[in-house]
Design a protein around this motif. Structure first.
Motif, short mmCIF file in Angstrom:
data_model
loop_
_atom_site.label_atom_id
_atom_site.label_comp_id
_atom_site.label_asym_id
_atom_site.label_seq_id
_atom_site.Cartn_x
_atom_site.Cartn_y
_atom_site.Cartn_z
N CYS A 16 0.83 -1.21 0.00
CA CYS A 16 0.00 0.00 0.00
C CYS A 16 0.86 1.25 0.00
O CYS A 16 2.00 1.25 0.46
N SER A 18 0.38 5.32 1.31
CA SER A 18 -0.51 6.14 2.14
C SER A 18 -0.06 7.59 2.11
O SER A 18 1.10 7.89 1.82
N ARG A 32 -4.21 3.15 -0.35
CA ARG A 32 -4.69 2.21 -1.35
C ARG A 32 -3.54 1.31 -1.77
O ARG A 32 -2.38 1.64 -1.58
N VAL A 51 -6.09 -3.33 -0.95
CA VAL A 51 -6.78 -2.27 -0.21
C VAL A 51 -7.27 -1.28 -1.26
O VAL A 51 -6.47 -0.64 -1.94
N SER A 54 -9.19 3.93 0.55
CA SER A 54 -9.69 3.93 1.92
C SER A 54 -9.17 5.16 2.64
O SER A 54 -8.15 5.73 2.25
N TRP A 56 -9.11 7.35 6.76
CA TRP A 56 -9.46 7.60 8.15
C TRP A 56 -9.40 9.12 8.34
O TRP A 56 -8.43 9.76 7.94
N TYR A 73 -14.31 6.66 9.09
CA TYR A 73 -13.44 5.80 8.31
C TYR A 73 -14.20 5.04 7.24
O TYR A 73 -15.38 4.76 7.38
N MET A 74 -13.50 4.77 6.17
CA MET A 74 -14.02 3.93 5.11
C MET A 74 -12.87 3.01 4.71
O MET A 74 -11.82 3.48 4.29
N THR A 75 -13.06 1.75 4.95
CA THR A 75 -12.03 0.77 4.63
C THR A 75 -12.64 -0.25 3.69
O THR A 75 -13.65 -0.85 4.01
N GLN A 76 -12.00 -0.42 2.55
CA GLN A 76 -12.43 -1.41 1.57
C GLN A 76 -11.27 -2.34 1.31
O GLN A 76 -10.20 -1.89 0.92
N VAL A 77 -11.47 -3.62 1.53
CA VAL A 77 -10.38 -4.58 1.35
C VAL A 77 -10.89 -5.78 0.57
O VAL A 77 -11.95 -6.32 0.86
#
Length: 109
Positions: A16, A18, A32, A51, A54, A56, A73-77
């Protein structure tokens, strides 16, 4: 990643990128997965997950006249194949909220 905590038979590997930002009192962490031939490939015992975009966001807030930190938060995995059995998805989704609750230990009262 400790796969035993998520009921997975194989550990997952993620590559990832960031970016962090602070604007006034707000902190943002966006991340991502990236794909580049220069990055190491996962070992035979690992599954490469992804990932998706996403983020936070941590913001100061007031609740009941008390200063708190609001976490959005939005976390997509995508865990890759084989993924979680359908019956475990709800269980994992509920445990994800515990991550937010544990953030309180990092902020002073």
């Amino acid at each position: 990643m400790d796969s035993s905590l998520c009921c997975l038979k194989q550990p997952r590997d993620f590559c990832c990128i960031s970016a962090e930002s602070k604007q006034e009192e707000q902190f943002v962490l966006a991340l991502r997965s990236v794909y580049d031939e220069a990055l190491p490939r996962p070992g035979r015992e690992l599954v490469r997950g992804e990932v998706l975009p996403s983020a936070w966001v941590l913001q100061p807030d007031t609740q009941h006249r008390k200063e708190v930190t609001k976490v959005v938060y939005m976390t997509q995995v995508d865990l890759g194949t084989p993924a979680l059995p359908q019956r475990l998805l709800g269980f994992v989704a509920k445990r994800q909220a515990m991550v937010i609750a544990n953030l309180a230990s990092f902020f002073p009262l």
